[in-house]
Design a protein around this motif. Structure first.
Motif, PDB file in Angstrom:
ATOM      1  N   GLN A  21      42.201  30.362  46.080  1.00  0.00           N
ATOM      2  CA  GLN A  21      42.436  31.805  46.106  1.00  0.00           C
ATOM      3  C   GLN A  21      43.587  32.173  47.040  1.00  0.00           C
ATOM      4  N   ARG A  22      43.818  31.347  48.066  1.00  0.00           N
ATOM      5  CA  ARG A  22      44.950  31.584  48.980  1.00  0.00           C
ATOM      6  C   ARG A  22      46.268  31.085  48.386  1.00  0.00           C
ATOM      7  N   GLY A  23      46.211  30.457  47.202  1.00  0.00           N
ATOM      8  CA  GLY A  23      47.411  29.900  46.586  1.00  0.00           C
ATOM      9  C   GLY A  23      47.729  28.496  47.050  1.00  0.00           C
ATOM     10  N   GLU A  24      46.803  27.858  47.809  1.00  0.00           N
ATOM     11  CA  GLU A  24      47.032  26.498  48.326  1.00  0.00           C
ATOM     12  C   GLU A  24      46.400  25.499  47.357  1.00  0.00           C
ATOM     13  N   VAL A  25      47.066  25.298  46.241  1.00  0.00           N
ATOM     14  CA  VAL A  25      46.481  24.509  45.161  1.00  0.00           C
ATOM     15  C   VAL A  25      46.362  23.035  45.542  1.00  0.00           C
ATOM     16  N   ALA A  26      47.384  22.488  46.177  1.00  0.00           N
ATOM     17  CA  ALA A  26      47.336  21.078  46.577  1.00  0.00           C
ATOM     18  C   ALA A  26      46.198  20.830  47.568  1.00  0.00           C
ATOM     19  N   GLU A  27      46.001  21.760  48.483  1.00  0.00           N
ATOM     20  CA  GLU A  27      44.902  21.628  49.436  1.00  0.00           C
ATOM     21  C   GLU A  27      43.561  21.732  48.723  1.00  0.00           C
ATOM     22  N   ASP A 185      56.545  46.435  25.999  1.00  0.00           N
ATOM     23  CA  ASP A 185      55.612  47.448  26.499  1.00  0.00           C
ATOM     24  C   ASP A 185      54.242  46.840  26.776  1.00  0.00           C
ATOM     25  N   PHE A 186      53.742  45.992  25.863  1.00  0.00           N
ATOM     26  CA  PHE A 186      52.455  45.327  26.106  1.00  0.00           C
ATOM     27  C   PHE A 186      52.540  44.412  27.324  1.00  0.00           C
ATOM     28  N   ALA A 187      53.678  43.735  27.517  1.00  0.00           N
ATOM     29  CA  ALA A 187      53.835  42.861  28.685  1.00  0.00           C
ATOM     30  C   ALA A 187      53.778  43.666  29.975  1.00  0.00           C
ATOM     31  N   GLN A 188      54.393  44.831  29.982  1.00  0.00           N
ATOM     32  CA  GLN A 188      54.341  45.693  31.169  1.00  0.00           C
ATOM     33  C   GLN A 188      52.924  46.202  31.421  1.00  0.00           C
ATOM     34  N   GLN A 189      52.175  46.485  30.333  1.00  0.00           N
ATOM     35  CA  GLN A 189      50.765  46.857  30.482  1.00  0.00           C
ATOM     36  C   GLN A 189      49.966  45.704  31.090  1.00  0.00           C
ATOM     37  N   ALA A 190      50.252  44.491  30.626  1.00  0.00           N
ATOM     38  CA  ALA A 190      49.546  43.324  31.163  1.00  0.00           C
ATOM     39  C   ALA A 190      49.827  43.150  32.647  1.00  0.00           C
ATOM     40  N   LEU A 191      51.090  43.306  33.045  1.00  0.00           N
ATOM     41  CA  LEU A 191      51.457  43.171  34.453  1.00  0.00           C
ATOM     42  C   LEU A 191      50.716  44.203  35.299  1.00  0.00           C
ATOM     43  N   ALA A 192      50.651  45.441  34.821  1.00  0.00           N
ATOM     44  CA  ALA A 192      49.934  46.492  35.553  1.00  0.00           C
ATOM     45  C   ALA A 192      48.444  46.167  35.660  1.00  0.00           C
ATOM     46  N   ALA A 193      47.866  45.602  34.590  1.00  0.00           N
ATOM     47  CA  ALA A 193      46.444  45.248  34.602  1.00  0.00           C
ATOM     48  C   ALA A 193      46.159  44.167  35.635  1.00  0.00           C
ATOM     49  N   ALA A 196      46.418  45.573  39.150  1.00  0.00           N
ATOM     50  CA  ALA A 196      45.220  46.366  39.474  1.00  0.00           C
ATOM     51  C   ALA A 196      44.034  45.469  39.801  1.00  0.00           C
ATOM     52  N   ALA A 197      43.970  44.307  39.126  1.00  0.00           N
ATOM     53  CA  ALA A 197      42.866  43.373  39.373  1.00  0.00           C
ATOM     54  C   ALA A 197      43.081  42.530  40.625  1.00  0.00           C
ATOM     55  N   GLY A 198      44.285  42.586  41.214  1.00  0.00           N
ATOM     56  CA  GLY A 198      44.576  41.797  42.406  1.00  0.00           C
ATOM     57  C   GLY A 198      44.698  40.311  42.136  1.00  0.00           C
ATOM     58  N   ASP A 199      45.055  39.938  40.915  1.00  0.00           N
ATOM     59  CA  ASP A 199      45.166  38.522  40.530  1.00  0.00           C
ATOM     60  C   ASP A 199      46.613  38.095  40.735  1.00  0.00           C
ATOM     61  N   ARG A 200      46.911  37.552  41.909  1.00  0.00           N
ATOM     62  CA  ARG A 200      48.303  37.221  42.265  1.00  0.00           C
ATOM     63  C   ARG A 200      48.894  36.152  41.356  1.00  0.00           C
TER      64      ARG A 200
END
Length: 505
Positions: A21-27, A185-193, A196-200
């Motif tokens: 979740q911290r983005g430390e995939v190798a760890e 437009d759908f891609a921009q909607q996906a990015l906003a979604a 909003a979900a906080g999925d970095r």
């Protein structure tokens, strides 16, 4: 269950999840592999699944497949949730390796396990997303839209934080079928979604995908910011495959701006990422781009070696149409080389003809299999018409009168030839990846129209199923037009380009 009752080693799973979740995939991978070695039973299996997923994230797709298979061998058949989720993740690793049939089979198993049980509603979302991804790889756009719409409905009911994924799939499908602004437009909607979900991680992936769409419509300035932000995230997180994708897009932007030195440096970094991760199809796509840069620098032998390697990668996976596109692009590069010298050698002209004509025949035959008008227009504009133009031009430059006559016979008996369009045309542009048009499987039975060549293109243009064009026996001697090149195309690309029946003309 209290902490005292928790199975031994469970805390390692939590530690690995927190690192991810911290983005430390190798760890996270290190922690999960430690858990595999030091725990047992269900905890060990969960750690093995998680380690496989981390390998896939880091680009070690082959290693991920091995770990997923080991985990599946230990998961009981009645452990529906764990088995289905593992099958879904396993399928994603297989897709990265280009093993689409095995990926489809794994997903169908998972879908059957989940059925329509609301208890597993949230898990149905990743299963449907992966099925959509397989359809996407195969350019089955109608199926992509159907699956993405179903996924969006399931996500809204059971997993709202995942709604961005089907929105992005709809973006890709609409973009590929010609509705490009709707796709963006759908891609921009996906990015906003995802924001909003906080999925970095999903935000970065969507930024990269949006940048790809921008480059496809030549909006390079608009691509820069999402590309920069996503690349920074992927490199920091050690996500080699995704970093390779970003470097390839950056190389493409540099190439379009005629900065070939920068383009080559970025492509080579991208190639290293894909080779390390075992992403064979991505390796082939980058090799084709590097070949283009090599030809521009008159490093012809190097360019041809790169094209041959890309061809072999596609051929080994049964992607004959991709192979034909590699040969077409080889012919385009040879044309640029021929145009740059005062007196091209007969050997160079012969090579260009022998590369261009089988590729043009195979590519032209695809016209009969495209029921989608946008796809057909794109295919004809970007590859089929330029490929046939090259075939005529190289036949002319070689002084091959019989070949020119055969090409005229087949074109006049089938697709319309615009002689004025065969000269003074802008040189074709190599797309970021090979085109994958939707094809209606040709049939020799009653479900497909068996027309004379003169009507076949008209029927295909109306969206009707048409058998491949017939072979033409040309008067006065009755020889089969283009027989040598038809045989070469069918042998080289492993696909039928003509029907078995013979029509006298």
């Amino acid at each position: 269950m209290t902490a005292d009752e928790a199975p031994p080693g469970l805390e390692l799973l939590y530690e690995g999840a927190a690192a991810y979740q911290r983005g430390e995939v190798a760890e996270a991978l290190r922690i999960f592999e430690h858990a595999v070695r030091t725990t047992s039973d269900g905890v060990r299996v969960s750690a093995l699944v998680n380690a496989a997923s981390m390998c896939d994230e880091l680009g070690d797709h082959a290693g991920a497949v091995v770990r997923f298979r080991s985990a599946l061998a230990e998961i009981p058949e009645d452990a529906v949730e764990k088995r289905a989720s593992t099958l879904v993740n396993y399928s994603q690793a297989l897709q990265h390796l280009g093993e689409l049939d095995d990926a489809q089979a794994a997903l169908e198993q998972a879908r059957a396990l989940l059925a329509d049980n609301p208890e597993f509603g949230a898990l149905r979302v990743p299963c449907l997303l992966s099925l959509t991804a397989v359809a996407f790889h195969r350019a089955q756009w109608v199926r992509v839209i159907e699956l993405a719409t179903e996924t969006l409905d399931v996500a809204e009911r059971f997993a709202p934080h995942l709604a961005g994924h089907p929105l992005m799939n709809l973006a890709g499908a609409y973009f590929e079928t010609g509705r490009r602004e709707l796709g963006i437009d759908f891609a921009q909607q996906a990015l906003a979604a995802f924001e909003a979900a906080g999925d970095r991680n999903a935000v970065a992936e969507t930024q990269q995908n949006l940048a790809t769409l921008y480059t496809r419509v030549d909006r390079f300035d608009a691509a820069e910011e999402p590309l920069r932000a996503s690349q920074e995230y992927f490199e920091q997180a050690g996500l080699e495959y995704r970093a390779g994708v970003g470097l390839r897009i950056m190389g493409f932007v540099a190439e379009q701006r005629d900065d070939d030195e920068q383009a080559e440096a970025l492509y080579r970094r991208s190639l290293a990422c894909f080779e390390a991760s075992g992403a064979a199809l991505d390796v082939a796509a980058v090799q084709t781009r590097l070949a283009t840069v090599a030809f521009k620098g008159f490093r012809v032998d190097e360019g041809q070696e790169l094209l041959a390697a890309a061809f072999d990668a596609y051929a080994s996976r049964g992607l004959g149409l991709h192979c034909a596109q590699v040969d077409f692009w080889h012919a385009v590069l040879l044309e640029a080389l021929i145009d740059s010298v005062d007196s091209p050698t007969p050997e160079l002209l012969t090579l260009a003809r022998d590369v261009a004509v089988p590729a043009a025949i195979a590519i032209d035959a695809v016209r009969y299999t495209l029921p989608n008008g946008n796809q057909r227009a794109q295919w004809n504009r970007e590859i089929a018409d330029p490929a046939m133009r090259l075939a005529f031009r190289f036949a002319y430059l070689c002084g091959d009168g019989p070949l020119i006559a055969d090409l005229i016979e087949t074109q006049c008996a089938g697709t319309t030839l615009d002689i004025a369009a065969t000269d003074h045309q802008p040189r074709p542009q190599l797309p970021l990846e090979p085109l994958s048009p939707i094809e209606t499987a040709p049939s020799m039975g009653g479900s497909a129209l068996q027309l004379g060549s003169a009507l076949a293109k008209v029927a295909a243009a109306a969206g009707l199923r048409v058998a491949p064009p017939p072979r033409l026996a040309v008067a006065p001697d009755g020889h089969i037009a283009l027989a040598q090149y038809i045989a070469a195309a069918e042998g080289r690309y492993g696909r039928a380009v003509r029907e078995g029946r013979v029509l006298a003309v």
